[in-house]
Design a protein around this motif. Structure first.
Motif, PDB file in Angstrom:
ATOM      1  N   ILE A 108      -1.313   9.394  -1.723  1.00 17.92           N
ATOM      2  CA  ILE A 108      -2.222   9.056  -0.622  1.00 17.92           C
ATOM      3  C   ILE A 108      -3.567   8.596  -1.166  1.00 17.92           C
ATOM      4  CG2 ILE A 108      -2.991  11.471  -0.352  1.00 17.92           C
ATOM      5  CD1 ILE A 108      -2.572   8.886   2.485  1.00 17.92           C
ATOM      6  N   ALA A 109      -4.014   9.152  -2.299  1.00 23.02           N
ATOM      7  CA  ALA A 109      -5.296   8.739  -2.880  1.00 23.02           C
ATOM      8  C   ALA A 109      -5.236   7.292  -3.351  1.00 23.02           C
ATOM      9  CB  ALA A 109      -5.667   9.660  -4.036  1.00 23.02           C
ATOM     10  N   ARG A 110      -4.128   6.908  -3.997  1.00 23.86           N
ATOM     11  CA  ARG A 110      -3.995   5.522  -4.451  1.00 23.86           C
ATOM     12  C   ARG A 110      -3.994   4.556  -3.272  1.00 23.86           C
ATOM     13  NH1 ARG A 110       0.402   7.561  -8.336  1.00 23.86           N
ATOM     14  NH2 ARG A 110      -0.692   7.849 -10.308  1.00 23.86           N
ATOM     15  N   ILE A 111      -3.342   4.960  -2.195  1.00 19.68           N
ATOM     16  CA  ILE A 111      -3.300   4.106  -1.005  1.00 19.68           C
ATOM     17  C   ILE A 111      -4.697   3.946  -0.412  1.00 19.68           C
ATOM     18  CG2 ILE A 111      -2.467   3.979   1.375  1.00 19.68           C
ATOM     19  CD1 ILE A 111       0.123   5.382   0.319  1.00 19.68           C
ATOM     20  N   LEU A 112      -5.421   5.034  -0.279  1.00 22.87           N
ATOM     21  CA  LEU A 112      -6.751   4.978   0.340  1.00 22.87           C
ATOM     22  C   LEU A 112      -7.762   4.259  -0.544  1.00 22.87           C
ATOM     23  CD1 LEU A 112      -7.015   8.559   1.883  1.00 22.87           C
ATOM     24  CD2 LEU A 112      -6.497   6.424   3.064  1.00 22.87           C
ATOM     25  N   ALA A 113      -7.555   4.301  -1.868  1.00 25.70           N
ATOM     26  CA  ALA A 113      -8.496   3.654  -2.781  1.00 25.70           C
ATOM     27  C   ALA A 113      -8.254   2.148  -2.891  1.00 25.70           C
ATOM     28  CB  ALA A 113      -8.410   4.290  -4.161  1.00 25.70           C
ATOM     29  N   ALA A 114      -7.111   1.676  -2.411  1.00 23.64           N
ATOM     30  CA  ALA A 114      -6.750   0.265  -2.510  1.00 23.64           C
ATOM     31  C   ALA A 114      -7.024  -0.447  -1.188  1.00 23.64           C
ATOM     32  CB  ALA A 114      -5.270   0.145  -2.883  1.00 23.64           C
ATOM     33  N   PRO A 115      -7.022  -1.786  -1.194  1.00 26.24           N
ATOM     34  CA  PRO A 115      -7.149  -2.517   0.072  1.00 26.24           C
ATOM     35  C   PRO A 115      -6.020  -2.115   1.034  1.00 26.24           C
ATOM     36  CG  PRO A 115      -7.432  -3.994  -1.792  1.00 26.24           C
ATOM     37  CD  PRO A 115      -6.940  -2.689  -2.346  1.00 26.24           C
ATOM     38  N   PRO A 116      -6.278  -2.046   2.343  1.00 25.10           N
ATOM     39  CA  PRO A 116      -7.509  -2.485   2.996  1.00 25.10           C
ATOM     40  C   PRO A 116      -8.573  -1.404   3.142  1.00 25.10           C
ATOM     41  CG  PRO A 116      -5.907  -1.906   4.642  1.00 25.10           C
ATOM     42  CD  PRO A 116      -5.232  -1.681   3.317  1.00 25.10           C
ATOM     43  N   TYR A 117      -8.314  -0.189   2.594  1.00 25.09           N
ATOM     44  CA  TYR A 117      -9.227   0.929   2.863  1.00 25.09           C
ATOM     45  C   TYR A 117     -10.370   0.997   1.866  1.00 25.09           C
ATOM     46  CZ  TYR A 117      -5.139   1.924   5.641  1.00 25.09           C
ATOM     47  OH  TYR A 117      -4.097   1.810   6.518  1.00 25.09           O
ATOM     48  N   ASN A 118     -10.082   0.801   0.578  1.00 24.42           N
ATOM     49  CA  ASN A 118     -11.130   0.697  -0.445  1.00 24.42           C
ATOM     50  C   ASN A 118     -12.085   1.886  -0.454  1.00 24.42           C
ATOM     51  OD1 ASN A 118     -10.365  -1.943  -1.485  1.00 24.42           O
ATOM     52  ND2 ASN A 118     -11.083  -2.743   0.486  1.00 24.42           N
ATOM     53  N   ARG A 119     -11.514   3.090  -0.450  1.00 22.73           N
ATOM     54  CA  ARG A 119     -12.337   4.298  -0.443  1.00 22.73           C
ATOM     55  C   ARG A 119     -12.365   4.942  -1.823  1.00 22.73           C
ATOM     56  NH1 ARG A 119     -12.895   6.245   4.838  1.00 22.73           N
ATOM     57  NH2 ARG A 119     -14.451   7.665   3.943  1.00 22.73           N
ATOM     58  N   ARG A 120     -13.468   5.597  -2.124  1.00 21.20           N
ATOM     59  CA  ARG A 120     -13.507   6.482  -3.286  1.00 21.20           C
ATOM     60  C   ARG A 120     -12.893   7.806  -2.854  1.00 21.20           C
ATOM     61  NH1 ARG A 120     -18.532   9.441  -5.969  1.00 21.20           N
ATOM     62  NH2 ARG A 120     -19.513   8.744  -4.050  1.00 21.20           N
ATOM     63  N   VAL A 121     -11.892   8.271  -3.597  1.00 25.37           N
ATOM     64  CA  VAL A 121     -11.169   9.487  -3.234  1.00 25.37           C
ATOM     65  C   VAL A 121     -11.338  10.501  -4.356  1.00 25.37           C
ATOM     66  CG1 VAL A 121      -8.967  10.479  -2.544  1.00 25.37           C
ATOM     67  CG2 VAL A 121      -9.504   8.098  -1.942  1.00 25.37           C
TER      68      VAL A 121
END
Length: 286
Positions: A47-60
């Motif tokens: 889930i961290a890799r997904i959130l850190a990648a587009p379209p979310y681009n978050r620091r996790v």
């Protein structure tokens, strides 16, 4: 795919906690992930890799609590408590320069958030509570007591995956072979030449000996403090710890509480399966 970095952060009593950061340098409010009772930051890899990648681009930022994973074990086991671990979270945030964050709290991680509601509510922006709420079902607590420390010791990761599937498979029909293998890699580590569950045994012993004859006190007063915070509750379809009735009551008491059921999963759901990752990403998106 966003790269990850590992850090070891010293908390006030001298223990070093393992922290993994995905998407370091990405702007905006980070997402902080808090794992369950005997789990560690590896639970959040997908889930961290997904959130850190587009379209979310978050620091996790994922944290292994004291005594779990590569974090130091506490020489004083009585300090394995939710309030102490909540204090550790604040120490990590302070040392990383994080004033406030979105949170994903799985099981015990969600209970830590209830404690932070009393002490540091201003540090919480929005949160995902993964199969946890202010009321815990005794049946689910006893189930956890039953399997902690009772699993056969595996000799390799393939055997560990088989043991996990044999223990939990009935409640997790949605999981495939790779999911069980990934769970084994997250839960076990070679220690002194043996494959071991990757947490301090004193943590399991504390929980196994807890008196559940009267259940645990509810946290409804703490949950009420989240009234102005957006909340998403993820419930495993087959969870015995978090009931549908509790989720419905949470939504009744909190108009900004969104609920999602993880089909084919129990306690606690893997958050990257099915549509969960996209629903979580959309909920946390700014």
């Amino acid at each position: 795919m966003a790269e990850s970095i590992d850090r070891f952060i010293t908390v006030p009593d001298g223990l070093k906690l393992h922290v993994r950061i995905h998407g370091e340098g990405k702007p905006g409010i980070p997402v902080v992930c808090l794992p369950g009772l005997t789990r560690n930051l590896l639970d959040f890899e997908d889930i961290a890799r997904i959130l850190a990648a587009p379209p979310y681009n978050r620091r996790v930022v994922a944290i292994s609590s004291r005594g779990r994973g590569l974090s130091d074990r506490d020489p004083q086991p009585e300090r394995y408590t939710i309030p102490v671990e909540a204090g550790d979270v604040i120490s990590v945030l302070d040392q990383l320069g994080i004033e406030s964050a979105d949170f994903i709290g799985t099981s015990r991680g969600g209970l830590i958030l209830h404690v932070l509601a009393m002490t540091h509510l201003d540090r919480i922006e929005r949160m995902v509570l993964n199969d946890i709420g202010p009321v815990l079902e005794v049946e689910g607590l006893r189930q956890i007591q039953g399997y902690l420390g009772s699993r056969k010791a595996p000799t390799n990761l393939a055997e560990a995956a088989g043991i996990l599937q044999a223990t939990h498979g009935a409640e997790f029909p949605a999981l495939g072979h790779q999911d069980w293998a990934g769970m084994a890699q997250a839960l076990y580590r070679e220690i002194d030449g043996r494959l071991m569950a990757d947490f301090d045994p004193d943590i399991a012993e504390q929980f196994r000996t807890a008196d559940l004859s009267k259940g645990l006190p509810d946290l409804c007063a703490q949950f009420a403090l989240f009234a102005e915070k957006p909340v998403m509750v993820v419930r495993g379809e087959h969870s015995r710890l978090l009931s549908r009735e509790t989720v419905a009551e949470m939504a009744r008491r909190h108009s900004g509480c969104k609920s999602v059921e993880a089909e084919g999963q129990g306690h606690a759901p893997l958050l990257h399966l099915g549509s969960l990752a996209d629903e979580i990403g959309a909920f946390l998106k700014r």
